[in-house]
Design an enzyme around this catalytic site. Sequence first.
Site, PDB file in Angstrom:
ATOM      1  N   ASP A  15       0.831  -1.205   0.000  1.00 18.13           N
ATOM      2  CA  ASP A  15       0.000   0.000   0.000  1.00 18.13           C
ATOM      3  C   ASP A  15       0.869   1.261   0.000  1.00 18.13           C
ATOM      4  O   ASP A  15       1.963   1.269   0.563  1.00 18.13           O
ATOM      5  CB  ASP A  15      -0.896  -0.025   1.256  1.00 18.13           C
ATOM      6  CG  ASP A  15      -2.072   0.931   1.128  1.00 18.13           C
ATOM      7  OD1 ASP A  15      -2.351   1.408   0.003  1.00 18.13           O
ATOM      8  OD2 ASP A  15      -2.713   1.210   2.152  1.00 18.13           O
ATOM      9  N   ASN A  63     -10.868  -3.196  -5.909  1.00 16.81           N
ATOM     10  CA  ASN A  63     -10.132  -2.202  -6.695  1.00 16.81           C
ATOM     11  C   ASN A  63     -10.747  -1.964  -8.087  1.00 16.81           C
ATOM     12  O   ASN A  63     -10.436  -0.966  -8.743  1.00 16.81           O
ATOM     13  CB  ASN A  63      -8.660  -2.603  -6.875  1.00 16.81           C
ATOM     14  CG  ASN A  63      -7.821  -2.425  -5.621  1.00 16.81           C
ATOM     15  OD1 ASN A  63      -6.826  -3.132  -5.420  1.00 16.81           O
ATOM     16  ND2 ASN A  63      -8.193  -1.483  -4.759  1.00 16.81           N
TER      17      ASN A  63
HETATM   18  C1  FPP Z   1      -1.954   0.087  -3.510  1.00 13.63           C
HETATM   19  O1  FPP Z   1      -1.515   1.419  -3.446  1.00 13.63           O
HETATM   20  C2  FPP Z   1      -1.352  -0.552  -4.667  1.00 13.63           C
HETATM   21  C3  FPP Z   1      -2.053  -1.100  -5.717  1.00 13.63           C
HETATM   22  C4  FPP Z   1      -3.523  -1.141  -5.792  1.00 13.63           C
HETATM   23  C5  FPP Z   1      -1.341  -1.675  -6.879  1.00 13.63           C
HETATM   24  C6  FPP Z   1      -0.152  -2.501  -6.470  1.00 13.63           C
HETATM   25  C7  FPP Z   1       0.616  -2.882  -7.643  1.00 13.63           C
HETATM   26  C8  FPP Z   1       1.953  -2.848  -7.707  1.00 13.63           C
HETATM   27  C9  FPP Z   1       2.805  -2.431  -6.585  1.00 13.63           C
HETATM   28  C10 FPP Z   1       2.614  -3.308  -8.907  1.00 13.63           C
HETATM   29  C11 FPP Z   1       3.199  -4.665  -8.611  1.00 13.63           C
HETATM   30  C12 FPP Z   1       2.785  -5.611  -9.600  1.00 13.63           C
HETATM   31  C13 FPP Z   1       3.085  -6.915  -9.606  1.00 13.63           C
HETATM   32  C14 FPP Z   1       2.715  -7.727 -10.779  1.00 13.63           C
HETATM   33  C15 FPP Z   1       3.788  -7.571  -8.488  1.00 13.63           C
HETATM   34  P1  FPP Z   1      -2.599   2.558  -3.519  1.00 13.63           P
HETATM   35  O2  FPP Z   1      -2.795   2.951  -4.935  1.00 13.63           O
HETATM   36  O3  FPP Z   1      -3.847   2.112  -2.820  1.00 13.63           O
HETATM   37  O4  FPP Z   1      -1.890   3.676  -2.713  1.00 13.63           O
HETATM   38  P2  FPP Z   1      -2.599   4.820  -1.868  1.00 13.63           P
HETATM   39  O5  FPP Z   1      -3.269   4.131  -0.698  1.00 13.63           O
HETATM   40  O6  FPP Z   1      -1.455   5.648  -1.433  1.00 13.63           O
HETATM   41  O7  FPP Z   1      -3.554   5.528  -2.766  1.00 13.63           O
END
Ligand code: FPP
Length: 237
Positions: A15, A63
């Site tokens: 996250d 999501n």
């Molecule tokens: C959460 O951060 C992250 C995600 C929904 C996407 C995670 C994907 C990756 C890290 C890419 C990795 C991919 C693979 C194939 C391993 P958020 O967007 O919710 O962050 P925020 O809470 O700060 O908005």
Amino acid sequence: MSGTFDGPHVAIIMDGNGRWATGHGLSRSAGHEAGLRTARNIVEAAVREGVGTLTLYAFSSDNWKRPGAEVTALMRLFRRALVGEAKRCLENGVRLTILGRRDRLPSSLRHTVEQVEAITSTGSRMHLRVAVDYSARDAVLRAAEAMRGDTMSRDGFSDLLARTDHDRLPARDVDLVIRTGGEQRLSDFLLWECAYAELLFVKTMWPEFTAADLAIALEDLRSRNRRFGLAPEQVAS
Ligand code: FPP
């Protein structure tokens, strides 16, 4: 199968990509790109650290409710990541599988998932599971439906649950959950498998999480007194 995927099962809620990006004046997509770079580093570090199974929460079923452009960008990123990682996984003895529903993924991604799973199926050093369109509660519901009224042991249900989500390997309870980004919740991630998991919540945003942070988390896990419901003196003996 003795000797295969022997180390702990670490599950990570990656996250903080969005907040990290906003804080650096970047787009959320740039945050996810940075998150992917971190994921690569952490997979390599986990292999070095002797992790047996690493489950990364990349995209929850909830999501899908995010803005369409972000969802589309994430699906493209996952496909690119899988194509890019297959060879490296193979070289490092990593078996890569995807956990979650597949019927709602873009067909190009689904096809890539099947290819990468086949290419890396001989990996025996670490099992890397990437959870995409994953919901623990939906998985439990679907596994319960598949029981059709039968009774089952906990282990039997764990295996059924894994099969429900396309994991062809026997299920493994989680030893350690790491959540980056400062929130302290599980967000529908591996709820059955985390019954006795140790939990570690860190404030670091996922793009800034390092191999050294993983090593510290594993050291922390080793220092914890895991009793699984027993009395302390029973565990010490
Ligand atoms: C959460 O951060 C992250 C995600 C929904 C996407 C995670 C994907 C990756 C890290 C890419 C990795 C991919 C693979 C194939 C391993 P958020 O967007 O919710 O962050 P925020 O809470 O700060 O908005």
